[in-house]
Design a protein around this motif. Structure first.
Motif, short mmCIF file in Angstrom:
data_model
loop_
_atom_site.label_atom_id
_atom_site.label_comp_id
_atom_site.label_asym_id
_atom_site.label_seq_id
_atom_site.Cartn_x
_atom_site.Cartn_y
_atom_site.Cartn_z
N ALA A 1 0.64 -1.02 -0.02
CA ALA A 1 -0.02 -0.11 -0.16
C ALA A 1 0.81 1.30 -0.02
CB ALA A 1 -0.84 -0.14 1.37
N SER A 2 0.56 2.31 -0.94
CA SER A 2 -0.54 2.29 -1.81
C SER A 2 0.21 2.36 -3.14
CB SER A 2 -1.07 3.43 -1.73
OG SER A 2 -1.82 3.53 -0.31
N ALA A 3 0.74 1.10 -3.67
CA ALA A 3 1.25 0.95 -4.98
C ALA A 3 0.12 1.10 -6.00
CB ALA A 3 2.03 -0.23 -5.23
N SER A 4 0.51 1.45 -7.12
CA SER A 4 -0.70 1.61 -8.45
C SER A 4 -0.80 0.10 -8.72
CB SER A 4 -0.26 2.33 -9.34
OG SER A 4 0.73 1.88 -10.16
N ARG A 5 0.02 -0.69 -8.76
CA ARG A 5 -0.16 -1.96 -9.29
C ARG A 5 0.75 -2.90 -8.72
NH1 ARG A 5 3.74 -1.48 -13.33
NH2 ARG A 5 3.59 0.55 -14.37
N ALA A 6 0.67 -4.34 -8.54
CA ALA A 6 1.43 -5.35 -7.73
C ALA A 6 2.97 -5.10 -8.12
CB ALA A 6 0.89 -6.51 -7.99
N GLY A 7 3.26 -4.71 -9.30
CA GLY A 7 4.79 -4.87 -9.63
C GLY A 7 5.54 -3.55 -9.10
N MET A 8 4.66 -2.59 -8.47
CA MET A 8 5.11 -1.38 -8.14
C MET A 8 5.29 -1.31 -6.61
SD MET A 8 5.97 0.44 -10.63
CE MET A 8 6.29 1.88 -9.94
N SER A 9 4.92 -2.37 -5.90
CA SER A 9 5.40 -2.45 -4.46
C SER A 9 6.82 -2.36 -4.30
CB SER A 9 4.84 -3.70 -3.62
OG SER A 9 5.47 -4.72 -4.01
N TRP A 10 7.29 -1.79 -3.32
CA TRP A 10 8.76 -1.74 -3.29
C TRP A 10 9.61 -3.00 -3.03
CZ3 TRP A 10 11.67 -3.85 0.51
CH2 TRP A 10 11.25 -3.91 1.90
N VAL A 11 8.83 -3.93 -2.66
CA VAL A 11 9.24 -5.49 -2.76
C VAL A 11 9.69 -6.00 -3.96
CG1 VAL A 11 9.15 -7.81 -1.91
CG2 VAL A 11 8.58 -5.73 -0.11
N ALA A 12 8.51 -5.80 -4.68
CA ALA A 12 8.70 -6.11 -6.18
C ALA A 12 9.70 -5.28 -6.92
CB ALA A 12 7.36 -6.05 -6.84
N LEU A 13 9.80 -4.12 -6.74
CA LEU A 13 10.55 -3.16 -7.42
C LEU A 13 11.97 -3.74 -7.18
CD1 LEU A 13 9.03 0.35 -6.87
CD2 LEU A 13 9.81 -0.50 -9.08
N LEU A 14 12.14 -3.99 -5.81
CA LEU A 14 13.47 -4.34 -5.37
C LEU A 14 13.86 -5.65 -5.88
CD1 LEU A 14 15.73 -3.47 -3.51
CD2 LEU A 14 14.71 -5.01 -1.78
N GLY A 15 13.20 -6.58 -6.04
CA GLY A 15 13.49 -7.87 -6.71
C GLY A 15 13.92 -7.92 -8.05
N ARG A 16 13.20 -6.59 -8.76
CA ARG A 16 13.58 -6.61 -10.37
C ARG A 16 14.91 -5.72 -10.29
NH1 ARG A 16 8.56 -5.25 -10.76
NH2 ARG A 16 8.78 -3.04 -11.40
N GLN A 17 15.22 -4.89 -9.45
CA GLN A 17 16.15 -3.86 -9.33
C GLN A 17 17.61 -4.63 -8.96
OE1 GLN A 17 14.95 -0.17 -8.56
NE2 GLN A 17 16.95 0.55 -7.67
N VAL A 18 17.39 -5.61 -7.92
CA VAL A 18 18.61 -6.32 -7.70
C VAL A 18 18.76 -7.52 -8.14
CG1 VAL A 18 18.88 -4.64 -5.72
CG2 VAL A 18 17.77 -7.07 -5.46
N GLU A 19 17.77 -7.89 -8.98
CA GLU A 19 17.85 -9.22 -9.55
C GLU A 19 17.91 -10.42 -8.49
OE1 GLU A 19 16.85 -9.92 -12.56
OE2 GLU A 19 17.30 -8.06 -13.70
N MET A 20 17.13 -10.33 -7.44
CA MET A 20 17.08 -11.45 -6.54
C MET A 20 15.84 -11.93 -6.03
SD MET A 20 20.16 -10.32 -3.95
CE MET A 20 19.86 -11.74 -2.68
N PRO A 21 15.58 -13.09 -5.81
CA PRO A 21 14.35 -13.51 -5.32
C PRO A 21 14.03 -12.88 -3.68
CG PRO A 21 15.91 -15.36 -4.89
CD PRO A 21 16.74 -14.19 -5.45
N VAL A 22 12.88 -12.34 -3.62
CA VAL A 22 12.43 -11.56 -2.26
C VAL A 22 11.13 -12.23 -1.78
CG1 VAL A 22 11.89 -9.23 -1.30
CG2 VAL A 22 13.46 -9.64 -3.40
N VAL A 23 11.15 -12.34 -0.60
CA VAL A 23 9.87 -12.89 0.25
C VAL A 23 9.17 -11.83 0.76
CG1 VAL A 23 8.96 -14.47 1.83
CG2 VAL A 23 10.99 -15.14 0.45
N ASN A 24 8.11 -11.56 0.45
CA ASN A 24 7.36 -10.45 1.08
C ASN A 24 6.47 -10.82 2.31
OD1 ASN A 24 5.46 -8.44 1.68
ND2 ASN A 24 5.33 -7.47 -0.25
N LEU A 25 6.78 -10.67 3.47
CA LEU A 25 5.91 -10.97 4.67
C LEU A 25 5.34 -9.45 5.27
CD1 LEU A 25 7.85 -13.98 6.25
CD2 LEU A 25 5.96 -14.14 4.87
N GLY A 26 4.93 -8.66 4.43
CA GLY A 26 4.13 -7.62 4.86
C GLY A 26 2.95 -7.66 5.39
N PHE A 27 2.53 -7.59 6.46
CA PHE A 27 1.12 -7.83 7.06
C PHE A 27 0.28 -6.73 7.38
CE2 PHE A 27 3.45 -11.89 8.00
CZ PHE A 27 3.04 -12.61 6.91
N SER A 28 0.23 -5.84 6.40
CA SER A 28 -0.56 -4.71 6.68
C SER A 28 -0.41 -4.03 8.21
CB SER A 28 -2.24 -4.80 6.34
OG SER A 28 -3.03 -3.90 6.19
#
Lengths: 373, 373
Positions: B200-227
């Protein structure tokens, strides 16, 4: 800035539809001013038309049956309309009714139906005011901002909702009403555009590029973005031509992709000729369809953008170049939208909105358009 | 990347709840693969737990009655879960059912319940894939991407919804199924956080910082964000400690403002000691509450942020400094959220998400954490 001090007899106005929630007591306690009923409240971001002075609509009543019904309905969304005011209250509330049940999958409820408040400080900086939504239904909306520290405050700027029609808009203070409405004088920048100009998909009203631009260049801006119905139409151009402006921004190309090359040419030509008839030297910006610069794997929509941009460039080459030095082009490249700048490949997120703002700002600074109050 | 070619007997699967709209014919025509039922589909962004391999949930079944019910329910939102796949189809469809009726006023329906697809090109660049929502109700969702040009495509990355629980997720191809699922091996970055990490509040799923970071550093990332329920709790820390990681990111401070100084200290201490017991040298990042840097006129919430950040810094000074060289601090200042970076003063818009990403990326590059497949 000209200050119009409001002297109102406010008798602890009791709200009609107060919810039975925790805040009902607080909301009853406020003293309320009604936007739209009180002519001393100087709504801004408006065309210079008597019927619009106190109205949250964006087109004058005189064109209600002239423009298409869809355009008229969208003109009732107060996108880009704002109010500059000052109060010493440490709590300010807002209450209004949303008339429409709008669901846009690419925009949040705050973006669609919410207000947004910035504060101008005495040192000329803009800061933001955090608001709390008590209710944000498709019906009644109640918002409060609390803990306000006004010692460095010059004034507040309240932006009205981008994508809903609102009624019964009231501002409440937790003290006797001391609201001072302020007015930015001078010829505005007038923007005629699409959903992108109207504000989709800004996260909140103050983040649409038109609102951002107004703060960034410190000028009044009139937002005539009409969602999918901002189609560079004769009837709207005629309204705009009646308005004295510092600059006209014509940014309708994303909505013209469905038209033939000839139709696009005709609409551009009519716009230019009509504006030039009354305003021979006022700067006009024509804007390319910016999404053409996005990197996509599926390029069908990209080809449509490129076609409409070719039409614009041909129009410029045939009619403007060497003939009208006061027409300027804002290119897709200068806006530079990238894959992470839109919510859905069409509507800029706040990242894309900032890019639009900066592209316009750059041209405006070159033109040295400036208003001194 | 290890490729697991899926060999499935797909018999032109007929969808159950096909709407009677224009696209029903098209959707019937697709050949479908079921995510979650087919173990050869390698879901990623997951903890290494057998019960999670084919699941869109984020916590293992074994902790269902261990964590609080609110945490368990949020763990059923597939925030940060993604699937890397390749197909030569020029049209790919997605169909799923949203189990929850979620309304977040600061987030769009696409952000809450939508999917998002990026494409990795053979030259290693990420581009975006434009999708079209046929339906995006709180019930059935149907999405299609068309006109796909796969000649430069290495693979697609499909992100699942950030803030809804989904069921019956299917991927459809307009040709015989040739879906190849790819897997990024190596120890992931594991993130434990709040609504901001969840997306929250990414405009879409690929824009959450966890998703962005995974693409940017080219690593798998596990998101355990629980609101609002990412509260640095013992039960969740215990799950995380079982996971081998390249890096642990602990970013729960925004949810700890309601706790006493001593309670915050205890939670930080338990987290650090528990992770260190099993992973003596794995880097851990503790993150300050970033909203403290926003310029606001009303500063009550800002003072709460500053207090919780003081607690973190006191914890670091008393327990970490000079004792544990593998703990790193990401400060609010290094994230640098400003007034135009959040949707509501709390949740970063895409602008704020990019700032979070860059702050983490900077530390990760210094640590030289890198996975070579």
């Amino acid at each position: 800035m000209k200050a119009n001090v409001i002297r109102l007899l406010v008798l602890g106005f009791v709200m009609m539809h107060v919810s039975a929630q925790v805040f009902s007591q607080d909301f009853n306690r406020f003293n309320w001013v009604s936007v739209g009923q009180d002519a001393t409240l100087r709504l801004q971001g408006k065309l210079d038309d008597a019927s619009l002075r106190a109205s949250l609509y964006r087109l004058p009543a005189s064109v209600k049956d002239v423009v298409r019904k869809e355009v008229w309905n969208l003109s009732r969304n107060p996108a880009g309309v704002y109010l500059d005011f000052y109060t010493e209250a440490d709590t300010v509330a807002f209450a209004y009714r949303c008339e429409q049940n709008i669901n846009l999958k690419h925009m949040s409820a705050i973006g669609i139906s919410g207000i947004d408040v910035y504060a101008k400080l005495k040192d000329n900086r803009w800061v933001w005011v955090k608001t709390k939504y008590i209710t944000l239904n498709n019906g009644d909306v109640k918002v409060v901002m609390e803990g306000l520290d006004v010692k460095d405050l010059a004034y507040y700027r309240l932006y009205f909702p981008l994508y809903n029609t609102v009624a019964d808009f009231k501002i409440g203070l937790n003290r006797p009403v001391d609201l001072i409405s302020l007015e930015h004088k001078g010829k505005p920048i007038v923007v005629y555009g699409t959903s992108i100009a109207q504000g989709a998909s800004a996260s909140r009203a103050g983040m649409s590029w038109v609102a951002l631009l107004g703060r960034q260049v410190e000028m009044p801006v009139v937002n005539l973005g009409f969602s999918a119905n901002g189609r560079l139409e004769k009837e709207v151009v005629d309204v705009i031509a009646k308005q004295e402006a510092s600059l006209y921004i014509i940014d309708c190309l994303p909505n013209l992709v469905a038209f033939t090359d000839e139709e696009v040419r005709q609409r551009l030509l009519y716009t230019w000729q009509t504006l030039r008839k009354s305003h021979p030297q006022t700067p006009i910006i024509f804007t390319e369809h910016a999404d053409a610069t996005i990197n996509l794997l599926n390029t069908d929509s990209q080809r449509a953008y490129e076609r409409v941009n070719r039409n614009l460039n041909r129009f410029i080459a045939e009619n403007i170049t060497g003939k009208d030095a006061h027409v300027h082009l804002v290119t897709a490249r200068s806006i530079g939208l990238d894959i992470d700048d839109t919510a859905d490949g069409i509507h800029p997120s706040d990242r894309g909105m900032k890019k639009y703002t900066d592209a316009y700002d750059q041209v405006i600074r070159k033109l040295r358009i400036h208003i001194i109050n």
